[in-house]
Each structure stands twice: as structure tokens, then as C-alpha cells.
Design an enzyme around this catalytic site. Structure first.
Site, short mmCIF file in Angstrom:
data_model
loop_
_atom_site.label_atom_id
_atom_site.label_comp_id
_atom_site.label_asym_id
_atom_site.label_seq_id
_atom_site.Cartn_x
_atom_site.Cartn_y
_atom_site.Cartn_z
N ILE A 2 -1.85 10.29 -2.06
CA ILE A 2 -0.43 10.55 -1.76
C ILE A 2 0.30 11.04 -3.00
CG2 ILE A 2 1.68 9.55 -0.78
CD1 ILE A 2 -0.19 7.36 0.45
N ASP A 61 -1.95 8.07 -14.87
CA ASP A 61 -3.02 7.66 -13.97
C ASP A 61 -4.19 7.15 -14.83
OD1 ASP A 61 -3.76 8.82 -10.74
OD2 ASP A 61 -5.25 7.74 -11.96
N PHE A 119 3.14 4.91 -7.42
CA PHE A 119 2.03 4.82 -6.46
C PHE A 119 0.89 3.95 -7.00
CE2 PHE A 119 3.30 7.96 -3.42
CZ PHE A 119 3.95 8.97 -4.10
N ALA A 120 0.75 3.90 -8.32
CA ALA A 120 -0.46 3.31 -8.92
C ALA A 120 -0.66 1.88 -8.44
CB ALA A 120 -0.34 3.34 -10.45
N SER A 172 4.31 -0.29 2.47
CA SER A 172 3.41 -0.07 3.61
C SER A 172 3.89 -0.82 4.83
CB SER A 172 1.99 -0.55 3.23
OG SER A 172 1.16 -0.58 4.36
N TYR A 185 -3.85 -7.44 -0.38
CA TYR A 185 -3.26 -6.10 -0.57
C TYR A 185 -1.86 -6.07 0.06
CZ TYR A 185 -1.86 -1.45 0.75
OH TYR A 185 -1.10 -0.33 0.96
N LYS A 216 2.30 -5.85 -1.56
CA LYS A 216 3.40 -4.94 -1.16
C LYS A 216 4.65 -5.77 -0.86
CE LYS A 216 1.23 -1.11 -1.65
NZ LYS A 216 1.58 -0.25 -2.80
N ASN A 249 0.25 5.46 8.61
CA ASN A 249 -1.11 5.83 8.18
C ASN A 249 -1.19 7.26 7.65
OD1 ASN A 249 -1.38 3.37 9.81
ND2 ASN A 249 -3.58 3.72 9.51
N VAL A 273 -16.47 2.52 16.07
CA VAL A 273 -15.10 2.28 16.55
C VAL A 273 -14.92 0.76 16.65
CG1 VAL A 273 -13.50 2.56 18.49
CG2 VAL A 273 -14.98 4.47 17.79
N PHE A 274 -13.97 0.25 15.86
CA PHE A 274 -13.84 -1.20 15.74
C PHE A 274 -13.05 -1.79 16.91
CE2 PHE A 274 -16.02 -0.89 11.99
CZ PHE A 274 -15.33 -0.42 10.87
N ARG A 324 -2.26 3.57 16.01
CA ARG A 324 -1.61 3.71 14.71
C ARG A 324 -0.72 4.96 14.70
NH1 ARG A 324 -3.66 -0.51 14.72
NH2 ARG A 324 -4.90 -1.60 13.12
C1 WQD Z 1 -7.08 2.80 11.48
C2 WQD Z 1 -7.69 2.43 12.82
C3 WQD Z 1 -9.29 0.65 12.67
C4 WQD Z 1 -12.27 2.85 10.35
C5 WQD Z 1 -4.84 0.50 6.36
C6 WQD Z 1 -3.88 -0.32 5.54
C7 WQD Z 1 -2.62 0.47 5.32
C8 WQD Z 1 -3.00 1.75 4.66
C9 WQD Z 1 -3.90 2.56 5.60
C10 WQD Z 1 -3.16 1.77 2.26
C11 WQD Z 1 -7.83 0.92 13.00
C12 WQD Z 1 -9.96 1.94 13.14
C13 WQD Z 1 -11.11 2.49 11.04
C14 WQD Z 1 -13.49 2.97 11.05
C15 WQD Z 1 -12.37 2.39 13.09
N1 WQD Z 1 -3.67 1.51 3.44
N2 WQD Z 1 -11.18 2.28 12.39
N3 WQD Z 1 -13.51 2.74 12.41
O1 WQD Z 1 -6.25 -0.40 8.84
O2 WQD Z 1 -4.45 0.92 10.10
O3 WQD Z 1 -4.30 0.70 7.62
O4 WQD Z 1 -5.08 1.75 5.77
O5 WQD Z 1 -2.06 2.16 2.01
O6 WQD Z 1 -1.76 -0.27 4.49
O7 WQD Z 1 -3.55 -1.49 6.26
O8 WQD Z 1 -6.06 2.12 8.61
O9 WQD Z 1 -7.70 3.96 8.75
O10 WQD Z 1 -8.53 1.63 8.13
O11 WQD Z 1 -7.81 2.09 10.47
O12 WQD Z 1 -12.41 2.17 14.32
O13 WQD Z 1 -14.58 3.28 10.47
O14 WQD Z 1 -9.01 2.97 12.89
O15 WQD Z 1 -9.82 -0.46 13.37
O16 WQD Z 1 -7.62 0.62 14.37
P1 WQD Z 1 -5.29 0.74 8.89
P2 WQD Z 1 -7.59 2.47 8.92
#
Ligand code: WQD
Length: 338
Positions: A15, A34, A83-84, A127, A152, A156, A181, A219-220, A233
Site C-alpha cells: 500500500i 523502510d 504504514f511500517a 484496519s 495484529y 491496530k 481488503n 477455500v476456507f 469481504r
Molecule cells: C479473505 C477471505 C479467507 C486465503 C486480513 C487481515 C486484514 C488485512 C487483510 C492486513 C477470507 C479467504 C484466504 C486462502 C481463502 N491484513 N481465504 N483461502 O483475513 O479478510 O483480512 O488480510 O492489513 O487486516 O485481517 O484477508 O485475504 O486473508 O482472506 O479461502 O488461501 O479469503 O477465509 O474469507 P482477511 P484474506
């Protein structure tokens, strides 16, 4: 008139680098600090190739208080965009002390020197994770801050509290931008997301799977209470997010802020599920994505997307690029990676 000089910490990150480009296009002079712990020096060339202006770059670790002091002795700064920080949710659970030291002590040292050196404008990278699973959607800035799901996320929340308390008694004005996101890459494909190791976030894992670097996307969970069962998201193009930082900085420089500590949710206002992201990616890339549904990931929430009323009205900022634009740019960036 002299250009305002803006310090961007973490300015070679994902970012940060896109924000440096937006700042330079707006006419600001930029200096980057950085430590290259989670970024590459080649990003500096990417920024320069896009804007034609090489930002000043100083490499050091903001945990070294004496180096922070030394920096401000040799630089007059009109505003800071900070950002750091370490930002991997899962890693923060395993290494909490590293996260608290890196994300909190650096903020404190930066703030101490900002106050000592009369830097009055401070933008903080926050965030939507501070909301946890919000009770109401879309999420407004008044949504309650929930107990953090990870160290984490806690850094924030603590960071915002430190800034709020400091702004109450010092000559410094703060805007905390609560990102949803961030995804995608600059259209030039000269800068983009550079995950080190196995990507934790969805989009880099998608593009690396499509590129054959990863065998298949997991896909989680598809048992969430959402239309297709997968989590939702608010995926915001990093170029739009960068512009939001410029708008926030201008608000402070023009003294249009309504209080000394303001927060804004920065998202598109749209929510998309994991399966919708996969379909959209297949459409823009022409690639069939190999994926498998597995169990939920610990700590994930069901759904989060922004109510953008306040950021639209107060910053005069609205996202211009959509999910397909962002996924297309992420794919084009991936194809450029050797
Ligand atoms: C998005 C969706 C996962 C990976 C986090 C931090 C947030 C910011 C962005 C830093 C979720 C799903 C993910 C995968 C999947 N971080 N997923 N398979 O967790 O919403 O946000 O990252 O600034 O602060 O909380 O982002 O991209 O990890 O996940 O199914 O291999 O994708 O379960 O639903 P998240 P993400």
C-alpha cells in the site's frame, strides 16, 4: 511555493508504494523510511519508473529510537503517513511479542519525534479488523470496537488509542484509515503486491495458483451463513486506497478536519464472497482456477464490508475501480513476476 514534504514509513510496501505514487502525482515531495524487512529495494525503481521522480529513501529500522531522532534532525517534515508495521494475522498469533514491539514501539518513537519537531499531520494505517465480526452490516465508524481476534488486530486498536490520547494534548492532528481488503496493482505493472513466502491473503494465492506456482487454492469454509456459504469481504483496489490517503492528507493540511482524531472506513461498500472472487478472476483472466473447499480458518469472520457514507462525504473520496478491475490488475502483475 515549496512543496510539502511527506514522510511515508513502509513506503516500499504494497500500500505504501502505491501511496507514494499518488502523493508524487499530487505534487508532494516524498521521503520513504523502510527497513526492507518485508519489501524489496526494486520497488523504488518501480515508483520512479511510474512518476519519473525518485523519492528520497532512508533505510533503517524504526525500532532504533536514536535513528528516528537522527532522521528528524536532518529532515523538515510536513506530514507523515505511517504504514511500517508487521501485518500477518496468523504470524502475529505465533509471535505476539514481535508484533507488539514492532508495531507499537515504532509508532511511539515516531510520535515522540513528530511532536518534538512540530509535525502536525499524521495519517495512520489502520484496519477494519478492529471491528471483529460487526453486529450490523455495512460497517460504519460508530460500530463498536470488539476484542481483537489477533495480536495484529490488537496493535491496530492500541495504535489508534495511542494516537487519540496523544492528539488530545499535543499539536498533532490524526486520521486513522480503517482499510478493508486491499488488492490489485498499479496499471503499469511496475509495482504490486509482493508476498514473501506462501501468501496468507486470498488474491495473491489466487494469482499464484493460476500461474502454476501453487497447486490449488484452498477455500476456507463454505458453511458460513452467506448466500453461497463462503465468507464475504470488501475488496478495494490498492490504487483507490492510495488516493484515499492523499485525500486524508489534504484534509489535514487544509485544516478541514473536524476533530484532532478522526477515523474513516475505506472500502468500496460492496461485499463479495470467496466463490464470487474466484468466478470474477476466472472471467478476467480466462484461467480455470483449481480450488478445494476445506474447513474454516481460525479467527476468520463471516462478513465485512464498509458503509462509505462518511469517507465519501468528509474526504470527498469514493472508490472508482471495481472487483474485476482489481483482479485483472493483480493477474497482469502476477504475469510480470519471474
Ligand atoms: C479473505 C477471505 C479467507 C486465503 C486480513 C487481515 C486484514 C488485512 C487483510 C492486513 C477470507 C479467504 C484466504 C486462502 C481463502 N491484513 N481465504 N483461502 O483475513 O479478510 O483480512 O488480510 O492489513 O487486516 O485481517 O484477508 O485475504 O486473508 O482472506 O479461502 O488461501 O479469503 O477465509 O474469507 P482477511 P484474506
Amino acid at each position: 511555493m515549496d512543496k510539502n514534504k511527506i514522510l511515508v514509513t513502509g513506503g516500499l510496501g504494497f500500500i505504501g508504494s502505491h501511496t507514494v505514487v499518488a502523493l508524487q502525482k499530487e505534487g508532494f515531495e516524498v521521503v520513504i523510511i523502510d527497513d526492507l524487512s518485508n519489501s524489496k529495494i526494486e520497488v523504488l525503481d518501480g515508483i520512479t519508473a511510474i512518476t519519473g521522480v525518485k523519492p528520497e529513501f532512508v533505510q533503517f529500522d524504526l525500532k532504533k529510537k536514536d535513528l528516528v531522532e537522527q532522521f528528524f534532525k536532518t529532515h523538515h517534515i510536513d506530514g507523515i503517513i505511517h504504514f511500517a508495521a508487521s501485518k500477518a494475522v496468523g504470524e502475529s498469533v505465533e509471535k505476539p511479542l514481535m508484533y507488539y514491539e514492532n508495531n507499537i514501539s515504532t509508532l511511539i518513537y515516531l510520535l515522540q519525534e513528530s511532536v518534538k519537531n512540530n509535525v502536525e499531520n499524521f495519517i495512520f494505517s489502520s484496519s477494519c479488523t478492529v471491528y471483529g465480526q460487526a453486529d450490523e452490516l455495512p460497517i460504519t465508524e460508530n460500530a463498536p470496537i470488539k476484542p481483537a481476534e489477533s495480536p495484529y488486530g490488537n496493535t491496530k486498536q492500541i495504535g489508534e488509542e495511542i494516537l487519540n490520547d496523544t492528539a488530545k494534548v499535543e499539536d498533532i492532528n490524526v486520521i486513522a484509515l480503517r482499510y478493508f481488503n486491499p488488492i490489485g496493482a498499479h496499471s503499469s505493472t511496475k509495482i504490486g503486491e509482493l508476498p514473501i513466502g506462501v501468501p496468507q491473503n486470498l488474491i495473491p494465492f489466487v494469482t499464484q495458483t493460476a500461474a502454476g506456482i501453487r497447486k490449488e487454492l484452498q477455500v476456507f469454509g463454505d458453511d458460513y451463513p452467506t448466500p453461497d456459504g463462503t465468507a464475504i469481504r470488501d475488496y478495494i483496489h490498492v490504487v483507490d486506497l492510495a488516493e484515499a490517503h492523499v485525500a486524508a492528507l489534504n484534509r489535514l493540511l487544509e485544516k478541514k478536519n473536524k476533530s484532532k482524531f478522526e477515523t474513516f472506513n475505506v472500502g468500496t461498500g460492496e461485499g463479495n464472497s470467496v466463490l464470487e472472487v474466484i468466478r470474477a478472476f476466472e472471467k478476467v483472466s480466462g484461467k480455470k482456477l483449481d480450488y478445494k473447499i476445506v474447513g474454516r480458518r481460525e479467527g476468520d469472520i463471516t462478513s465485512a464490508y464498509a458503509d462509505t457514507t462518511l469517507v465519501n462525504k468528509e474526504l470527498g473520496w469514493k472508490s472508482k475501480l471495481n472487483l474485476e478491475d482489481a483482479l485483472k490488475s493483480a493477474w497482469e502483475w502476477q504475469l510480470k513476476q519471474v
